[in-house]
Design an enzyme around this catalytic site. Structure first.
Site, PDB file in Angstrom:
ATOM      1  N   MET A 186      -6.594  11.063 -12.676  1.00 35.24           N
ATOM      2  CA  MET A 186      -6.180   9.765 -12.138  1.00 35.24           C
ATOM      3  C   MET A 186      -4.652   9.674 -12.176  1.00 35.24           C
ATOM      4  SD  MET A 186      -9.147   7.071 -13.123  1.00 35.24           S
ATOM      5  CE  MET A 186      -8.634   6.744 -14.788  1.00 35.24           C
ATOM      6  N   GLY A 187      -3.979  10.822 -12.325  1.00 34.40           N
ATOM      7  CA  GLY A 187      -2.518  10.816 -12.316  1.00 34.40           C
ATOM      8  C   GLY A 187      -1.934  10.431 -13.662  1.00 34.40           C
TER       9      GLY A 187
ATOM     10  N   LEU B 147       0.331  12.165 -15.310  1.00 36.77           N
ATOM     11  CA  LEU B 147      -0.026  13.437 -15.940  1.00 36.77           C
ATOM     12  C   LEU B 147       0.807  13.728 -17.189  1.00 36.77           C
ATOM     13  CD1 LEU B 147      -0.349  15.488 -12.636  1.00 36.77           C
ATOM     14  CD2 LEU B 147      -2.126  14.231 -13.874  1.00 36.77           C
TER      15      LEU B 147
ATOM     16  N   GLY C 163      -1.745  17.362 -21.619  1.00 39.93           N
ATOM     17  CA  GLY C 163      -3.203  17.586 -21.636  1.00 39.93           C
ATOM     18  C   GLY C 163      -3.713  17.967 -20.247  1.00 39.93           C
ATOM     19  N   HIS C 164      -3.208  17.264 -19.219  1.00 40.77           N
ATOM     20  CA  HIS C 164      -3.611  17.608 -17.846  1.00 40.77           C
ATOM     21  C   HIS C 164      -3.108  19.003 -17.481  1.00 40.77           C
ATOM     22  CE1 HIS C 164      -3.533  13.064 -17.435  1.00 40.77           C
ATOM     23  NE2 HIS C 164      -4.724  13.369 -16.979  1.00 40.77           N
TER      24      HIS C 164
ATOM     25  N   GLN D 158     -14.833   2.968 -11.671  1.00 43.30           N
ATOM     26  CA  GLN D 158     -15.088   3.230 -13.082  1.00 43.30           C
ATOM     27  C   GLN D 158     -14.367   2.250 -14.013  1.00 43.30           C
ATOM     28  OE1 GLN D 158     -13.272   7.274 -12.609  1.00 43.30           O
ATOM     29  NE2 GLN D 158     -12.564   6.968 -14.704  1.00 43.30           N
TER      30      GLN D 158
ATOM     31  N   ASP E 235     -12.392  13.392 -23.462  1.00 42.91           N
ATOM     32  CA  ASP E 235     -13.398  12.481 -22.891  1.00 42.91           C
ATOM     33  C   ASP E 235     -14.760  13.160 -23.037  1.00 42.91           C
ATOM     34  OD1 ASP E 235     -11.609  10.394 -21.835  1.00 42.91           O
ATOM     35  OD2 ASP E 235     -10.838  12.029 -20.633  1.00 42.91           O
TER      36      ASP E 235
ATOM     37  N   SER F  58      -3.046  11.150 -24.100  1.00 43.03           N
ATOM     38  CA  SER F  58      -3.770  10.275 -23.169  1.00 43.03           C
ATOM     39  C   SER F  58      -2.761   9.497 -22.344  1.00 43.03           C
ATOM     40  CB  SER F  58      -4.641   9.288 -23.965  1.00 43.03           C
ATOM     41  OG  SER F  58      -5.050   8.222 -23.133  1.00 43.03           O
ATOM     42  N   SER F  59      -3.127   9.252 -21.090  1.00 40.48           N
ATOM     43  CA  SER F  59      -2.247   8.438 -20.241  1.00 40.48           C
ATOM     44  C   SER F  59      -2.063   7.050 -20.845  1.00 40.48           C
ATOM     45  CB  SER F  59      -2.844   8.297 -18.844  1.00 40.48           C
ATOM     46  OG  SER F  59      -2.966   9.575 -18.268  1.00 40.48           O
TER      47      SER F  59
HETATM   48  O1  PAF Z   1     -10.949  11.689 -16.606  1.00 36.00           O
HETATM   49  C1  PAF Z   1     -10.462  11.128 -15.607  1.00 36.00           C
HETATM   50  O2  PAF Z   1      -9.246  11.099 -15.407  1.00 36.00           O
HETATM   51  C2  PAF Z   1     -11.395  10.437 -14.624  1.00 36.00           C
HETATM   52  O3  PAF Z   1     -12.476   9.853 -15.272  1.00 36.00           O
HETATM   53  C3  PAF Z   1     -11.871  11.371 -13.493  1.00 36.00           C
HETATM   54  C4  PAF Z   1     -12.706  12.519 -14.029  1.00 36.00           C
HETATM   55  C5  PAF Z   1     -10.674  11.906 -12.743  1.00 36.00           C
HETATM   56  C6  PAF Z   1     -12.757  10.586 -12.508  1.00 36.00           C
HETATM   57  O4  PAF Z   1     -12.060   9.528 -11.930  1.00 36.00           O
END
Ligand code: PAF
Length: 277
Positions: free
Chosen positions: A26-27, A29, A32-33, A57, A147, A182-183
Site C-alpha cells: 500500500m506504499g 515503503l 521491510g518492504h 480493507q 502480518d 511498519s508504515s
Molecule cells: O499488507 C499490505 O500492505 C496489504 O494488506 C496488501 C497485501 C497490499 C493488500 O492491500
C-alpha cells in the site's frame, strides 16, 4: 523502472516477462518492504511491485484517508532496489463499479485476532489480493510475516482456490530496539516511539517461557497485557495460537505463534513471534 497504471498494459507487459515475482503493497515503503523486494528478486527474472491503498480493507473510522501516500519517495526506493515494474492503478481501475459485488470470503479465522477488531478487513485483503493475482499473473508473491494472520489467510486462499502462485513468507524487519517495521510507526510521537518496543519485549518473554516448557498460555498472555495496560497501552489481544492453523493452542503444542495487537495513542501496532519447541 516502468510505471504502469492500467490493467491492460500490465497484462501486455506480463506476456514478455518470463518468471515473475510480485510484491503487493500500500506504499509508504520502508526497509521491510525492500526486504520483500529482495526476496522477490531471488525467486524470479522480473519483479512487479504494486502500490494501491485498498479502501475495502479499512473499516469505518480507520485511517484510509490519513494513510501516508508517498509516491515520489516510494518510486525512488523501488528504482534503487531494481524493481522492473511498479503497478500503480487508481481506484477506478481496480474498482470500476465503485462497489465490489463479488468478494473473497475467508473462513472463520477472519473474525478472530485482528479480525475481531477490524470486521471485514480480511475480506477486503483477500478480495484485492486475488484481483491483483489475476491481473499480475506472477509465479511467486512475497508477503511479510509481520502480518501473520494476513499471510495465513492468503496462503489458505491460494490453497483452497487452487491459485497458480507460490507464496513466499519473509521475516519481519525490525529496528535495533526490536520494534517491527511498519508504515504506521510514522504515526508515533517521540515519546510513543520510545515506549513502542515494549510490545516486542513481551512477545520475546512469552517465547522464552514457552521454550522453557511453560504451557500456562492464559497466564503469560494476561501478565503481558496487564503490564502493557499499566504503561498506557490499549491491548486488543495477546494470544498464543497454533502456528500452522492459527487455531487456539493446546498445552504441549510444538509449533506456536504469539500474536499481539495493541494501541499506543492513536497508533495500532501489531507484531508476532513464532516458537518451535
Ligand atoms: O499488507 C499490505 O500492505 C496489504 O494488506 C496488501 C497485501 C497490499 C493488500 O492491500
Amino acid at each position: 523502472m516502468q510505471i504502469i497504471r492500467s490493467i491492460a498494459q500490465l497484462r501486455a507487459w506480463r506476456k514478455t516477462a518470463g518468471r515473475l515475482a510480485f510484491v503487493p503493497t500500500m506504499g509508504n515503503l520502508h526497509a521491510g518492504h525492500l526486504a520483500l523486494v529482495e526476496a522477490a528478486r531471488q525467486h524470479a527474472d522480473k519483479v512487479v511491485v504494486s502500490i494501491f491503498v485498498n479502501r475495502l480493507q479499512f473499516g469505518q473510522g480507520e485511517d484510509f484517508d490519513a494513510y501516508p501516500r508517498t509516491f515520489e519517495a516510494d518510486c525512488a526506493k523501488l528504482e534503487a532496489a531494481g524493481v522492473d515494474v511498479l503497478f500503480f492503478p487508481d481506484e477506478r481501475e481496480l474498482y470500476p463499479r465503485i462497489k465490489q459485488d463479488f468478494n473473497v470470503e475467508p473462513p472463520h479465522i477472519q473474525n478472530e485476532l485482528c479480525g475481531a477488531f477490524r470486521p471485514g478487513h480480511f475480506r477486503g485483503v483477500a478480495t484485492v489480493v486475488s484481483k491483483l493475482f489475476n491481473i499480475v499473473q506472477a509465479d511467486v508473491a512475497c508477503f511479510g510475516k509481520k502480518d501473520f494472520q494476513q499471510l495465513h489467510v492468503i496462503r489458505a486462499m491460494v490453497d483452497d482456490l487452487n491459485m497458480p502462485i507460490e507464496i513466499v513468507p519473509v521475516d519481519t524487519g525490525r529496528a535495533e530496539d526490536g520494534l517491527a517495521l511498519s508504515s504506521r510507526n510514522g504515526y508515533l510521537s517521540a515519546e510513543e516511539r520510545a515506549e513502542a518496543p515494549r510490545l516486542y519485549r513481551h512477545l520475546s518473554a512469552i517465547r522464552d517461557a514457552l521454550l522453557a516448557g511453560d504451557n500456562r498460555y492464559a497466564v503469560l498472555e494476561k501478565a503481558a497485557a496487564d503490564d502493557l495496560a499499566a504503561h498506557g497501552w490499549r491491548v486488543d489481544y495477546i494470544e498464543v495460537r497454533q502456528a500452522d492453523t492459527l487455531e487456539v493452542a493446546h498445552a504441549g503444542e510444538p509449533r506456536l505463534v504469539v500474536l499481539a495487537a495493541a494501541r499506543l495513542g492513536r497508533t495500532r501496532l501489531i507484531d508476532n513471534i513464532e516458537v518451535t519447541r
